[in-house]
Scaffold this active site. Structure first.
Site, PDB file in Angstrom:
ATOM      1  N   TYR A  18      13.313 -34.925 -15.966  1.00  0.00           N
ATOM      2  CA  TYR A  18      11.973 -35.116 -16.080  1.00  0.00           C
ATOM      3  C   TYR A  18      11.246 -35.381 -14.478  1.00  0.00           C
ATOM      4  CZ  TYR A  18      11.977 -40.077 -15.497  1.00  0.00           C
ATOM      5  OH  TYR A  18      12.339 -41.333 -14.697  1.00  0.00           O
ATOM      6  N   LYS A  60       0.786  -1.262  -0.047  1.00  0.00           N
ATOM      7  CA  LYS A  60       0.000   0.091   0.032  1.00  0.00           C
ATOM      8  C   LYS A  60       0.911   1.203   0.024  1.00  0.00           C
ATOM      9  CE  LYS A  60      -3.992  -0.454   2.035  1.00  0.00           C
ATOM     10  NZ  LYS A  60      -4.664  -0.713   3.158  1.00  0.00           N
ATOM     11  N   CYS A  90       9.200 -39.557  -9.453  1.00  0.00           N
ATOM     12  CA  CYS A  90       7.911 -40.056  -9.821  1.00  0.00           C
ATOM     13  C   CYS A  90       7.057 -40.237  -8.500  1.00  0.00           C
ATOM     14  CB  CYS A  90       8.150 -41.614 -10.174  1.00  0.00           C
ATOM     15  SG  CYS A  90       8.791 -42.649  -9.079  1.00  0.00           S
ATOM     16  N   MET A 106      -5.637  -7.405   8.277  1.00  0.00           N
ATOM     17  CA  MET A 106      -5.142  -6.627   9.400  1.00  0.00           C
ATOM     18  C   MET A 106      -5.924  -5.364   9.905  1.00  0.00           C
ATOM     19  SD  MET A 106      -0.871  -7.203   8.796  1.00  0.00           S
ATOM     20  CE  MET A 106      -1.314  -6.623   7.053  1.00  0.00           C
ATOM     21  N   ARG A 130      -3.169  -1.330  -6.417  1.00  0.00           N
ATOM     22  CA  ARG A 130      -2.470  -2.697  -6.225  1.00  0.00           C
ATOM     23  C   ARG A 130      -2.844  -3.529  -7.594  1.00  0.00           C
ATOM     24  NH1 ARG A 130      -5.526  -4.681  -0.888  1.00  0.00           N
ATOM     25  NH2 ARG A 130      -7.824  -5.024  -1.977  1.00  0.00           N
ATOM     26  N   SER A 170      15.387 -42.674 -10.651  1.00  0.00           N
ATOM     27  CA  SER A 170      14.051 -41.831 -10.284  1.00  0.00           C
ATOM     28  C   SER A 170      13.843 -41.515  -8.772  1.00  0.00           C
ATOM     29  CB  SER A 170      13.139 -42.749 -10.913  1.00  0.00           C
ATOM     30  OG  SER A 170      11.637 -42.086 -10.819  1.00  0.00           O
ATOM     31  N   HIS A 206     -15.589  -8.114   0.983  1.00  0.00           N
ATOM     32  CA  HIS A 206     -14.745  -9.124   1.916  1.00  0.00           C
ATOM     33  C   HIS A 206     -14.686 -10.343   1.342  1.00  0.00           C
ATOM     34  CE1 HIS A 206     -13.304 -11.902   4.854  1.00  0.00           C
ATOM     35  NE2 HIS A 206     -12.336 -11.036   5.055  1.00  0.00           N
ATOM     36  N   GLU A 261      14.864 -43.815  -2.796  1.00  0.00           N
ATOM     37  CA  GLU A 261      13.705 -43.586  -2.012  1.00  0.00           C
ATOM     38  C   GLU A 261      13.937 -43.738  -0.643  1.00  0.00           C
ATOM     39  OE1 GLU A 261      10.387 -46.006  -3.171  1.00  0.00           O
ATOM     40  OE2 GLU A 261      11.551 -47.526  -3.877  1.00  0.00           O
ATOM     41  N   GLY A 302      -8.423  -7.340   4.321  1.00  0.00           N
ATOM     42  CA  GLY A 302      -9.346  -7.461   5.601  1.00  0.00           C
ATOM     43  C   GLY A 302      -8.683  -8.134   6.650  1.00  0.00           C
ATOM     44  N   ARG A 362      -3.444   2.690   8.597  1.00  0.00           N
ATOM     45  CA  ARG A 362      -3.668   1.749   8.005  1.00  0.00           C
ATOM     46  C   ARG A 362      -2.602   0.830   7.666  1.00  0.00           C
ATOM     47  NH1 ARG A 362      -7.067   3.268   2.579  1.00  0.00           N
ATOM     48  NH2 ARG A 362      -8.234   1.445   2.884  1.00  0.00           N
ATOM     49  N   GLY A 395      11.889 -41.556  -5.812  1.00  0.00           N
ATOM     50  CA  GLY A 395      10.304 -41.875  -4.928  1.00  0.00           C
ATOM     51  C   GLY A 395      10.190 -40.860  -3.934  1.00  0.00           C
ATOM     52  N   ASN A 441       7.758 -39.675  -2.349  1.00  0.00           N
ATOM     53  CA  ASN A 441       6.633 -40.078  -1.197  1.00  0.00           C
ATOM     54  C   ASN A 441       7.488 -40.994  -0.252  1.00  0.00           C
ATOM     55  OD1 ASN A 441       4.893 -38.974  -2.927  1.00  0.00           O
ATOM     56  ND2 ASN A 441       3.971 -40.897  -3.845  1.00  0.00           N
ATOM     57  N   ASP A 442       8.090 -41.896  -0.370  1.00  0.00           N
ATOM     58  CA  ASP A 442       9.078 -42.842   0.355  1.00  0.00           C
ATOM     59  C   ASP A 442      10.158 -42.086   1.005  1.00  0.00           C
ATOM     60  OD1 ASP A 442       7.084 -45.073   0.829  1.00  0.00           O
ATOM     61  OD2 ASP A 442       8.374 -46.373  -0.450  1.00  0.00           O
TER      62      ASP A 442
END
Length: 915
Positions: free
Chosen positions: A887, A39, A867, A119, A352, A799, A468, A780, A117, A108, A801, A803-804
């Protein structure tokens, strides 16, 4: 004072000597957002452009950070504020709060990133029992002066002194009821004077002190309140939701007041240079006569469309249109503008870069390219993968039978269905129980943020596109309909009355369409998005039935594909998923999980394999599975002909292919009690007990299975090789890659690889086909990442992994912890986002980076991919680009998102290199 420490949050300023904490609006510019907040920086920019901005000054974010860390304002701040206040008084020819000719100011907030809205703001600072008389005389309007004073006490009481805002609202409603009027503008000066007395009594009772009459005390307390609001609950929640860093702090803007509540020739409004919902050019915004700025965004009175200002005040309207054009050309983007008209004089209070819907983002980006304001590279940076994902969500079926019960303003698009709830607490509670809900309110306020996040969509009976509810919903990508005036919302009785007298009770299903503003009773069926139809090839850019949104998406995606270095593959386990992924732009399969091929009608064969007591039984089971596996791969290679297909050999624990231990125990017990044959069930139960592990995800799975169950992996490798040979004989171009899961040491990979190479050689000899087949591994486990240089000696590709890898690095069991304590971790700020959603760059990410570097030191041509589902997460895609992977692979639906973000990552890197 400060939040839980985060290792990435910068330490507080050690010394503030010589630091400048206050800047006049004439001193800054739009590039100083870190210091002056959005602002303050934009007020300075508009001042520099010669636009009509009320004079004022900005207290920097650095001052805020010192205050939040120490609990005290910087020692130099008071003197700096005093010096700028004196300069402001001289410029205005008035003094703060003086009795006969008072200067009034607003205080402000203004952080670097827009937090609408969240703050605090206080208007009309400087009014007191004495100066209100001077303001009335100066303005020639008693009603205006007392209205401004009651607003100050109300805002100051709630924001600075912590008084329950409902107490002021109830007193205001009582005053209107006593006068038998419905809106506050119908209250007269005498009514407002009584209301001021009532408000002061509320402050005295609730805050334990009188409302301060010293104007400087008012301003200083308001400044502290704005600083404190940075760490308010709603601000912290919003930052977590929007992933805004917690260490930025807020600036504070002290601005001379201009008044929109001086009568019918005054007013306040919000304007957009383009429609933030659709991106279309035109006159968009809201205006409210005889009102102050907060009245518009609060939605407490329904506004008129901005276009009507042309009839109300033609001179101001024409000037505003010219300023809007100036600002859009200057910022080269959609601008969100707040303004006030004081007795025919237009003042700019804020601008803004405006929040917009996902569809608007794509349309506006291409429009600005066509207008020559930005280039394609900048257009690509103006959109995000998250926005593209929103555009792929379904929409309501326009041919379905519906019961429309209302219509409001289409504030944020989407098709949302859920049970009506009438407060935030219920929305959160029901959502956590698995219910889909629509939050219904007269109007929302910042305290409703929890419920807005939990809800599928938001419906209000008041407000417009700049209220809002609308602004926050657009920022979050939530469906929102505002200003549905014919709907009578009764939050106390938890019901909504629609035209004709029908009542929607809490818990009743409703559907809201954020693209049309329509509200329906019950559940409306949905149909695929046109953007999904485009990606699937059922709608072509440039065709008659393709709308401008599809055209915009097509153009930006084409540019992203030209720019990106990362290739995008799919996680797909069958030909159907593979074909869909290819239509979505997949450049191969990065993960085919073969365990999914062993389920369904093949489960009995797997059970026989597991139960085999002799080598002969095991070989017979594998022999029966071989042609089935081979056919799976033939279909997959046909679907992805000419593209790489990475096939992961069997990974999960064997118990996952057997019946549940409790269910099986019951079946055996029942059979025994009835003296029925149960030999097979008993053998199965014994096998389940034999294979039972306390922590199966860290037990007998992955490469370990291939090493302890002879013939299992070689059967799969033979099926892959024979399928590839058959496809090549059919003039196809299969490109299989065999991936060994859960490797922790190079010796495991070497043993499996030796067996696999032998099988491939046998198939080549038998078929006369030379197979181009590579063998690699998943990374992994932390040990695999730490010994990646050794493992690369036996692997042609890695590759990751993730997640694991995330589970094993953090010591988390994903299936358990997300439901048990992740919510608490997010609320306490330990996580900004789940590490399973966006990659943990410092922990998991550092292992990915070091493993990639070590692997390529050993084997420079090592192919690197990912992956885990992080491959489709926008932020994670940027990280994988930065560390040099080749990739990413993700679920088919996320492929367009990954393509877009890979292009954005490439153009951002180019920009960094140029700098």
């Amino acid at each position: 004072m400060s939040e839980n420490k985060d290792p990435h949050v910068a330490e507080p300023t050690a010394s503030v000597e010589g630091v400048k904490f206050v800047y006049d609006f004439t001193e800054g510019n739009k590039d100083l957002k870190d210091l002056l907040g959005g602002k303050g920086a934009n007020l300075a920019e508009m001042t520099n452009l010669g636009l009509p901005v009320p004079p004022g000054f900005t207290i920097t974010t650095e001052a805020c950070k010192v205050y939040l860390d120490s609990g005290e304002e910087p020692a130099a701040l008071r003197d700096e504020v005093s010096a700028h206040l004196v300069a402001l008084e001289e410029k205005m020819g008035k003094k703060l709060g003086q009795a006969d000719n008072p200067l009034l100011v607003s205080v402000r907030s203004g952080a670097k990133f827009s937090m609408p809205g969240m703050m605090d703001t206080v208007l009309n600072i400087g009014l007191s029992d004495k100066s209100v008389q001077g303001l009335a005389q100066q303005a020639g309007d008693d009603r205006f002066a007392w209205d401004s004073y009651r607003r100050l006490i109300q805002m100051f009481g709630k924001t600075v002194l912590g008084v329950d805002g409902d107490l002021f609202e109830e007193a205001l409603e009582a005053a209107k009821a006593a006068k038998k009027v419905t809106v506050d503008t119908e209250l007269e000066a005498a009514d407002l004077k009584k209301l001021v007395t009532k408000f002061k009594k509320i402050v005295k009772t609730e805050a334990g002190r009188d409302f301060p009459q010293d104007p400087r005390e008012q301003m200083d307390l308001a400044i502290k309140a704005v600083f404190d609001s940075w760490n308010g609950d709603r601000a912290k929640l919003y930052r977590r939701q929007e992933r805004i860093p917690h260490d930025l702090g807020t600036a504070v803007n002290v601005c001379s007041m201009v008044f929109g509540n001086l009568g019918p020739d005054s007013g306040t409004g919000v304007a957009f240079t383009r429609d933030p919902a659709s991106g279309h050019q035109g006159v968009y915004g809201d205006y409210l006569q005889n009102a102050q700025g907060e009245d518009v965004v609060a939605g407490i009175r329904n506004t008129v469309p901005l276009a009507e200002l042309e009839q109300i005040d033609k001179k101001s309207y024409d000037q505003l249109m010219q300023i809007m054009e100036t600002l859009e050309n200057h910022y080269k983007d959609l601008c969100d503008i707040e303004f006030t008209i004081e007795r025919g004089q237009l003042w700019m209070l804020q601008t803004r870069v405006g929040k917009r819907t996902a569809g608007a983002a794509f349309r506006i980006a291409t429009q600005l390219v066509d207008q020559g304001l930005i280039d394609e590279t900048e257009a690509l940076q103006r959109v995000t993968g998250a926005q593209l994902a929103q555009l792929m969500f379904p929409r309501f079926d326009e041919h379905a039978k519906t019961q429309q019960i209302g219509r409001g303003i289409a504030a944020s698009p989407g098709a949302a269905v859920g049970k009506a709830v009438f407060d935030s607490y219920t929305a959160v509670k029901w959502s956590r129980s698995g219910e889909k809900v629509i939050l219904v309110r007269r109007e929302t306020n910042p305290d409703d943020l929890d419920g807005m996040i939990a809800a599928e969509g938001i419906l209000t009976s008041r407000g417009g596109k700049t209220s809002h509810a609308a602004v926050v919903a657009r920022g979050m990508g939530k469906t929102c309909v505002c200003g549905a005036e014919e709907l009578e919302v009764d939050t106390k009785r938890r019901r909504m009355t629609v035209p004709g007298g029908h009542v929607v009770e809490e818990g009743d299903l409703i559907s809201i369409d954020g693209s049309t503003g329509k509200v329906y009773l019950g559940e409306v069926p949905v149909v695929p998005s046109p953007v999904v139809e485009y990606f699937e090839g059922r709608m072509h850019a440039g065709a008659d039935d393709a709308d401008e949104l599809v055209e915009a998406v097509h153009r930006i995606m084409a540019f992203a594909d030209r720019k990106r270095r990362l290739r995008v593959r799919a996680n797909a386990d069958n030909a159907e998923d593979a074909l869909r992924a290819r239509r979505f732009g997949a450049q191969g399969i990065g993960l085919c999980r073969t365990e999914h091929m062993f389920l369904g009608d093949r489960r009995e064969l797997v059970e026989r394999l597991i139960l085999a007591d002799t080598e002969t039984e095991r070989e017979e089971s594998l022999k029966e599975l071989l042609p089935l596996q081979k056919q799976d791969f033939v279909e997959l290679f046909e679907a992805m002909d000419g593209l790489p297909v990475t096939i992961r050999l069997l990974d999960p624990p064997l118990h996952e292919f057997l019946p549940d231990i409790t269910e099986l125990s019951v079946r055996v017990a029942l059979a025994e009690s009835r003296q029925e044959p149960h030999e097979n069930e008993l053998r199965l139960l014994q096998a389940v007990h034999r294979l039972h592990e306390q922590n199966p995800m860290l037990g007998l799975r992955g490469v370990r299975l291939g090493l302890v169950i002879p013939g299992l992996f070689t059967m799969q490798v033979r099926a892959i090789a024979e399928a590839a040979a058959e496809r090549r004989n059919a003039k196809g171009d299969p490109r299989p890659e065999i991936m060994i899961p859960l490797v922790g040491t190079v010796q495991e990979l070497e043993i499996v690889r030796e067996e696999a190479d032998q099988v491939v050689a046998e198939v080549e000899a038998a078929t006369g086909v030379s197979l181009k087949l590579s063998i690699g591994t998943m990374i992994e486990l932390p040990r695999a990442a730490l010994t990646a240089g050794q493992i690369a000696e036996a692997a042609e590709f890695f590759s990751f992994g993730t997640n694991d890898l995330t589970q094993t690095v953090w010591g988390f069991s994903r299936d358990d912890v997300e439901a048990s304590f992740f919510t608490a971790y997010l609320e306490k700020g330990i996580f900004g986002v789940s590490p399973f959603e966006t990659i943990d760059k410092d922990g998991v990410g550092s292992l990915v980076k070091s493993a990639a570097e070590a692997g390529r030191r050993t084997r420079p041509d090592l192919k690197l991919g990912v992956c885990g589902e992080h491959g489709g997460d926008p932020e994670s895609v940027h990280f994988f680009h930065e560390v040099g992977l080749d990739y990413v692979s993700c679920s088919p639906f996320r492929i367009p998102v990954a393509r877009l973000e890979a292009g954005r990552a490439a153009t951002q890197s180019e920009g960094s290199d140029h700098r």
